[in-house]
Every structure is written in structure tokens, then in C-alpha cells.
Design an enzyme around this catalytic site. Structure first.
Site, PDB file in Angstrom:
ATOM      1  N   ASP A  53      -1.581  -2.245  -4.208  1.00  0.00           N
ATOM      2  CA  ASP A  53      -2.999  -2.186  -3.815  1.00  0.00           C
ATOM      3  C   ASP A  53      -3.555  -0.790  -4.104  1.00  0.00           C
ATOM      4  O   ASP A  53      -2.807   0.191  -4.139  1.00  0.00           O
ATOM      5  CB  ASP A  53      -3.158  -2.448  -2.306  1.00  0.00           C
ATOM      6  N   MET A  54      -4.874  -0.722  -4.273  1.00  0.00           N
ATOM      7  CA  MET A  54      -5.497   0.592  -4.479  1.00  0.00           C
ATOM      8  C   MET A  54      -6.201   1.023  -3.202  1.00  0.00           C
ATOM      9  O   MET A  54      -6.955   0.255  -2.619  1.00  0.00           O
ATOM     10  CB  MET A  54      -6.489   0.532  -5.645  1.00  0.00           C
TER      11      MET A  54
ATOM     12  N   LYS B 199     -14.076  -4.998  -6.288  1.00  0.00           N
ATOM     13  CA  LYS B 199     -15.192  -4.043  -6.163  1.00  0.00           C
ATOM     14  C   LYS B 199     -14.715  -2.722  -5.566  1.00  0.00           C
ATOM     15  O   LYS B 199     -15.181  -1.658  -5.928  1.00  0.00           O
ATOM     16  CB  LYS B 199     -16.291  -4.632  -5.269  1.00  0.00           C
ATOM     17  N   GLY B 200     -13.786  -2.797  -4.615  1.00  0.00           N
ATOM     18  CA  GLY B 200     -13.341  -1.591  -3.896  1.00  0.00           C
ATOM     19  C   GLY B 200     -13.930  -1.577  -2.504  1.00  0.00           C
ATOM     20  O   GLY B 200     -15.149  -1.701  -2.337  1.00  0.00           O
TER      21      GLY B 200
ATOM     22  N   THR C 230     -12.553 -11.530  -6.142  1.00  0.00           N
ATOM     23  CA  THR C 230     -13.917 -11.472  -5.606  1.00  0.00           C
ATOM     24  C   THR C 230     -14.298 -12.798  -4.953  1.00  0.00           C
ATOM     25  O   THR C 230     -13.746 -13.846  -5.311  1.00  0.00           O
ATOM     26  CB  THR C 230     -14.943 -11.151  -6.724  1.00  0.00           C
ATOM     27  N   HIS C 231     -15.265 -12.704  -4.007  1.00  0.00           N
ATOM     28  CA  HIS C 231     -15.859 -13.921  -3.425  1.00  0.00           C
ATOM     29  C   HIS C 231     -17.323 -13.994  -3.791  1.00  0.00           C
ATOM     30  O   HIS C 231     -18.075 -14.766  -3.216  1.00  0.00           O
ATOM     31  CB  HIS C 231     -15.742 -13.906  -1.900  1.00  0.00           C
TER      32      HIS C 231
ATOM     33  N   GLN D 175     -10.721  -0.529  -9.119  1.00  0.00           N
ATOM     34  CA  GLN D 175     -11.938  -0.793  -8.331  1.00  0.00           C
ATOM     35  C   GLN D 175     -13.190  -0.568  -9.183  1.00  0.00           C
ATOM     36  O   GLN D 175     -13.378   0.519  -9.743  1.00  0.00           O
ATOM     37  CB  GLN D 175     -11.966   0.148  -7.121  1.00  0.00           C
TER      38      GLN D 175
ATOM     39  N   ARG E 208      -5.397  -6.179 -11.122  1.00  0.00           N
ATOM     40  CA  ARG E 208      -6.341  -6.910 -10.257  1.00  0.00           C
ATOM     41  C   ARG E 208      -7.646  -6.098 -10.258  1.00  0.00           C
ATOM     42  O   ARG E 208      -7.610  -4.903  -9.947  1.00  0.00           O
ATOM     43  CB  ARG E 208      -5.796  -7.006  -8.827  1.00  0.00           C
TER      44      ARG E 208
ATOM     45  N   ARG F  40     -10.821  -0.899   8.830  1.00  0.00           N
ATOM     46  CA  ARG F  40     -11.694  -1.535   7.830  1.00  0.00           C
ATOM     47  C   ARG F  40     -13.159  -1.421   8.264  1.00  0.00           C
ATOM     48  O   ARG F  40     -14.036  -1.155   7.463  1.00  0.00           O
ATOM     49  CB  ARG F  40     -11.345  -3.017   7.693  1.00  0.00           C
TER      50      ARG F  40
ATOM     51  N   LYS G 240       0.867  -1.181   0.000  1.00  0.00           N
ATOM     52  CA  LYS G 240       0.000   0.000   0.000  1.00  0.00           C
ATOM     53  C   LYS G 240       0.902   1.229   0.000  1.00  0.00           C
ATOM     54  O   LYS G 240       1.782   1.357   0.861  1.00  0.00           O
ATOM     55  CB  LYS G 240      -0.893   0.018   1.234  1.00  0.00           C
TER      56      LYS G 240
HETATM   57  C1  LIG Z   1      -7.321 -10.571  -3.248  1.00  0.00           C
HETATM   58  C2  LIG Z   1      -8.077  -9.308  -2.950  1.00  0.00           C
HETATM   59  C3  LIG Z   1      -7.427  -8.105  -2.976  1.00  0.00           C
HETATM   60  C4  LIG Z   1      -8.123  -6.921  -2.746  1.00  0.00           C
HETATM   61  N1  LIG Z   1      -7.468  -5.731  -2.883  1.00  0.00           N
HETATM   62  C5  LIG Z   1      -8.175  -4.587  -2.744  1.00  0.00           C
HETATM   63  C6  LIG Z   1      -7.565  -3.325  -3.007  1.00  0.00           C
HETATM   64  O1  LIG Z   1      -6.381  -3.221  -3.364  1.00  0.00           O
HETATM   65  N2  LIG Z   1      -8.328  -2.214  -2.839  1.00  0.00           N
HETATM   66  C7  LIG Z   1      -9.647  -2.281  -2.457  1.00  0.00           C
HETATM   67  O2  LIG Z   1     -10.291  -1.233  -2.352  1.00  0.00           O
HETATM   68  N3  LIG Z   1     -10.227  -3.459  -2.186  1.00  0.00           N
HETATM   69  C8  LIG Z   1      -9.539  -4.606  -2.324  1.00  0.00           C
HETATM   70  N4  LIG Z   1     -10.148  -5.803  -2.079  1.00  0.00           N
HETATM   71  C9  LIG Z   1     -11.479  -5.830  -1.432  1.00  0.00           C
HETATM   72  C10 LIG Z   1     -12.595  -5.800  -2.453  1.00  0.00           C
HETATM   73  O3  LIG Z   1     -12.631  -4.544  -3.060  1.00  0.00           O
HETATM   74  C11 LIG Z   1     -13.947  -6.073  -1.800  1.00  0.00           C
HETATM   75  O4  LIG Z   1     -14.203  -5.133  -0.814  1.00  0.00           O
HETATM   76  C12 LIG Z   1     -14.068  -7.454  -1.153  1.00  0.00           C
HETATM   77  O5  LIG Z   1     -13.438  -8.426  -1.934  1.00  0.00           O
HETATM   78  C13 LIG Z   1     -15.527  -7.852  -1.020  1.00  0.00           C
HETATM   79  O6  LIG Z   1     -16.141  -7.878  -2.285  1.00  0.00           O
HETATM   80  P1  LIG Z   1     -16.606  -9.216  -3.022  1.00  0.00           P
HETATM   81  O7  LIG Z   1     -16.396  -9.034  -4.483  1.00  0.00           O
HETATM   82  O8  LIG Z   1     -15.962 -10.389  -2.427  1.00  0.00           O
HETATM   83  O9  LIG Z   1     -18.171  -9.238  -2.861  1.00  0.00           O
HETATM   84  P2  LIG Z   1     -19.108  -9.173  -1.560  1.00  0.00           P
HETATM   85  O10 LIG Z   1     -20.491  -9.172  -2.092  1.00  0.00           O
HETATM   86  O11 LIG Z   1     -18.689  -8.091  -0.649  1.00  0.00           O
HETATM   87  O12 LIG Z   1     -18.793 -10.527  -0.864  1.00  0.00           O
HETATM   88  C14 LIG Z   1     -19.263 -11.768  -1.360  1.00  0.00           C
HETATM   89  C15 LIG Z   1     -19.291 -12.745  -0.193  1.00  0.00           C
HETATM   90  O13 LIG Z   1     -17.956 -12.962   0.259  1.00  0.00           O
HETATM   91  C16 LIG Z   1     -17.891 -12.955   1.676  1.00  0.00           C
HETATM   92  N5  LIG Z   1     -16.971 -11.877   2.100  1.00  0.00           N
HETATM   93  C17 LIG Z   1     -16.516 -10.872   1.353  1.00  0.00           C
HETATM   94  N6  LIG Z   1     -15.632 -10.113   2.040  1.00  0.00           N
HETATM   95  C18 LIG Z   1     -15.535 -10.658   3.269  1.00  0.00           C
HETATM   96  C19 LIG Z   1     -14.790 -10.359   4.438  1.00  0.00           C
HETATM   97  N7  LIG Z   1     -13.925  -9.330   4.483  1.00  0.00           N
HETATM   98  N8  LIG Z   1     -14.940 -11.161   5.513  1.00  0.00           N
HETATM   99  C20 LIG Z   1     -15.762 -12.219   5.483  1.00  0.00           C
HETATM  100  N9  LIG Z   1     -16.495 -12.556   4.408  1.00  0.00           N
HETATM  101  C21 LIG Z   1     -16.388 -11.801   3.315  1.00  0.00           C
HETATM  102  C22 LIG Z   1     -19.275 -12.792   2.191  1.00  0.00           C
HETATM  103  O14 LIG Z   1     -19.820 -14.071   2.424  1.00  0.00           O
HETATM  104  C23 LIG Z   1     -20.015 -12.156   1.033  1.00  0.00           C
HETATM  105  O15 LIG Z   1     -21.359 -12.477   1.054  1.00  0.00           O
HETATM  106  C24 LIG Z   1      -9.487  -6.987  -2.378  1.00  0.00           C
HETATM  107  C25 LIG Z   1     -10.147  -8.206  -2.357  1.00  0.00           C
HETATM  108  C26 LIG Z   1      -9.476  -9.355  -2.649  1.00  0.00           C
HETATM  109  C27 LIG Z   1     -10.215 -10.646  -2.667  1.00  0.00           C
END
Ligand SMILES: Cc1cc2nc3c(=O)[nH]c(=O)nc-3n(C[C@H](O)[C@H](O)[C@H](O)COP(=O)(O)OP(=O)(O)OC[C@H]3O[C@@H](n4cnc5c(N)ncnc54)[C@H](O)[C@@H]3O)c2cc1C
Length: 303
Positions: A127-128, A181-182, A221-222, A156, A178, A284, A93
Site C-alpha cells: 500500500d502507499m 486517488k490517494g 476506485t468507486h 496515487q 494499483r 482515517r 503498509k
Molecule cells: C482497493 C483500494 C485500495 C486502496 N489503497 C490505497 C492506498 O494504498 N493508498 C491510498 O492513499 N489510498 C488507497 N485507497 C483509497 C483511495 O485512494 C481513495 O481515497 C478512495 O478509494 C476513495 O476514492 P474513490 O476513487 O472511490 O472516489 P470518491 O469520489 O472518493 O468516492 C466515490 C464514491 O464512493 C463512495 N466511497 C468512497 N470511499 C468511501 C468510504 N471510505 N466509505 C464509504 N463510501 C465511500 C462514496 O459514495 C463516493 O461518493 C484505496 C482504495 C481502494 C478501493
């Protein structure tokens, strides 16, 4: 009470929750406090056919001493990752490396880390952070990729500017992105706020990158709907395995992660560690109260 209100209430109460309890929640998402904890976790992930990227927890350094200690820790990690033959890169970061008070020192630190990673066959992802530093972060990336191949950036999908940013990055040179969503809450003038808009933006940015000539794309993403869309796109466009990978956070969506690996997709896990885990967890929560929902369900499921 609506889910949003509940999450905000829980987030507001978090600073009053004892550290030990916060650790109970955090330890699932954080490898531990020291480098050895990170190596152990990365080794376990590698054995499960996942690569990793480690992140030394900490952001918004306020003096050069903090910057130097982050640089030293990352340099040690880069050497050890190589010596231990771990499948692992690093994520950094810029605010941890002094961006907010000394951009020149920050650039120098980033260059030092990328050069060392290049010498050790490793990769650095920038990272962003929040939108106040998007442009300067992209500029640092542009500067670094002119000198090095082993560096990537994050875009993002919540930001309205992202399509334009990707178009410009791809016009100018080899691009390694990468997409996520952000995590930061941003004002509506510059960001999509509705979950479906953010998803739709994610899907089209991914298509823009895969269909264009991005060198590599990391799909972070998850969200099962986004994962499904990405898998369909990869198949439709015949995106080869050396051009993409899925990425997930440590401790999140284990089943989905295992399914993707079983289906043969490359997958990398983001592994945060370090003694600043408490500040990181609290920040966070403040930035995105929706995480509070995860905290509570995690605490309850472990009770
Ligand atoms: C490898 C990686 C790197 C990332 N780098 C950055 C970055 O550089 N800058 C940035 O702004 N964001 C970053 N993020 C965070 C990203 O922007 C999202 O905020 C985060 O991934 C949640 O979004 P989602 O797409 O998983 O969807 P969501 O709809 O938020 O999540 C889908 C499902 O995943 C699970 N979940 C998601 N997040 C969590 C958590 N923290 N704890 C527990 N369960 C969770 C929940 O079950 C949720 O229902 C990163 C994420 C990942 C996976």
C-alpha cells in the site's frame, strides 16, 4: 454550512463519539477483529466471484514487537489462505512493518512476507502511505521486484510526481500497479487538490499503464465516472483479463461492484481486519474529513 465544513466539524467531534457507535459505522468496512472474521468475509466474496486482499489493520508501529506481531499474523494468514484455497492476497503498509524507525527491519519483514507468499502461490501489494514515504516505499518495491514476481505497488493520482514515477518504474522492469486517488491530504505544491484534476490524473495514469507494458493494473476506485472511463479504455486497448482488475473497499459501492462483476470484469475487494480498528478509523477521519460525510450517512441509514 458547506459540505466541507460539515465534514470537518463531524470529524473533529468523532473522538467524543462512544466506541460502540464508531463500531456501528466501522463494521461495514472492516471484516472483524480476528483472522477467522477475515476468512469468512473472503469466503463470502469469493462465492460472489470476487477475489480479495486482506489487510491487517495497523500502521505506524513504534517498536519491533509490533512489527513482529504483524509479520506473524500475515504469515499465518498466508498459510491459511492457501490451506483454505481462498482467492486472496495480502496488502501491507510499510509503516506497520517499522519503516519509520528501522528501514532495514522493514525490508527484512517485507522480504519474509513476499517469500512466504511466493511459496504459497499468493500475492503481496505494498500500500502507499503519505507523501513523506513515497520515495522510500517505491525503493522497497523496486528492490523486492528484482527478487520476486508476486509483488505490486500503489500509485496515487493526487500526486503530481506519479506520471514520472510510473514512467521510471515501467522503464526499469515489470510493473504491477494499483492506481487510486490517494487518501492522504497533501500540500498543493506536490498534489492536485481539485477533484476534477485528481480524476483527470487518474485517467491518464491508467492510460499510461494500460498502453505501456505494465504487467498488471489494478483500478481502485468507486467513482462511477472513473469506472466508466476505465471500461472504455479496456475495450479500446483490448486489455486482457489477466492484465487488469477493478478493486474496491469492503462495504463500499456494492451496486457498482456487482454490476462490474456481472459485466465480466475481474474484481478484488480490500478486506481490512484486526483489533486496531478503532485507531484506524479515527486516523482515517483525521486525515481526510470527507470520510466523515460517509460516517454520518451510514449511521443515519442504519438508525
Ligand atoms: C482497493 C483500494 C485500495 C486502496 N489503497 C490505497 C492506498 O494504498 N493508498 C491510498 O492513499 N489510498 C488507497 N485507497 C483509497 C483511495 O485512494 C481513495 O481515497 C478512495 O478509494 C476513495 O476514492 P474513490 O476513487 O472511490 O472516489 P470518491 O469520489 O472518493 O468516492 C466515490 C464514491 O464512493 C463512495 N466511497 C468512497 N470511499 C468511501 C468510504 N471510505 N466509505 C464509504 N463510501 C465511500 C462514496 O459514495 C463516493 O461518493 C484505496 C482504495 C481502494 C478501493
Amino acid at each position: 454550512m458547506s459540505v466541507g465544513l460539515f465534514n470537518r466539524a463531524v470529524a473533529a467531534a468523532m473522538p467524543f463519539v462512544p466506541r460502540s457507535l464508531v463500531w456501528r459505522f466501522s463494521r461495514r468496512y472492516i471484516a472483524g477483529v480476528g483472522l477467522e472474521d477475515a476468512y469468512r468475509t473472503v469466503g463470502e466474496l469469493n462465492a460472489l466471484n470476487c477475489s480479495a486482499t486482506i489487510d491487517v489493520l495497523g500502521e505506524d508501529s513504534t517498536d519491533l514487537e509490533q512489527v513482529q506481531s504483524a509479520v506473524d499474523l500475515y504469515l499465518e494468514a498466508i498459510r491459511d489462505i492457501h490451506a483454505k484455497s481462498l482467492q486472496c492476497g495480502i496488502s501491507i503498509k510499510l509503516s506497520e512493518l517499522g519503516l519509520r524507525f528501522d528501514v532495514e527491519r522493514c525490508r527484512e519483514a517485507v522480504r519474509t512476507l513476499i517469500a512466504s507468499a511466493a511459496d504459497h502461490g499468493s500475492f503481496v501489494r505494498i500500500d502507499m502511505e503519505d507523501s513523506s514515504v513515497t520515495s522510500v516505499t517505491l525503493d522497497v518495491y523496486r528492490e523486492m521486484r528484482r527478487e520476486f514476481d508476486n509483488v505490486g505497488i500503489v500509485i496515487q493520482s493526487c500526486l503530481r510526481r506519479s506520471e514520472q514515477d510510473i514512467a521510471e518504474l515501467m522503464d526499469e522492469g515489470p510493473t504491477d500497479v494499483r492506481v487510486c486517488k490517494g487518501i492522504y491530504i497533501e500540500p498543493e505544491e506536490i498534489a492536485f487538490v481539485e477533484p476534477d484534476e485528481i480524476r483527470s490524473s487518474f485517467n491518464s495514469l491508467l492510460e499510461q499503464l494500460c498502453d505501456g507494458d505494465a504487467r498488471r493494473v489494478a483500478i481502485a476506485t468507486h467513482d462511477p465516472a472513473l469506472v466508466e472511463h476505465a471500461e472504455t479504455l479496456i475495450e479500446k486497448l483490448d486489455v486482457k483479463e489477466d492484465r487488469y482488475e477493478f478493486q474496491m473497499l469492503l462495504g463500499v459501492a456494492g451496486n457498482l461492484r456487482r454490476d462490474l462483476v456481472a459485466r465480466g470484469h475481474p474484481l478484488r475487494v480490500y478486506v481490512p481486519f484486526g483489533d486496531r480498528w478503532y485507531a484506524y478509523s479515527m486516523r482515517r477521519l483525521r486525515e481526510n474529513p470527507n470520510i466523515a460525510g460517509h460516517v454520518v450517512s451510514n449511521l443515519l441509514s442504519r438508525a
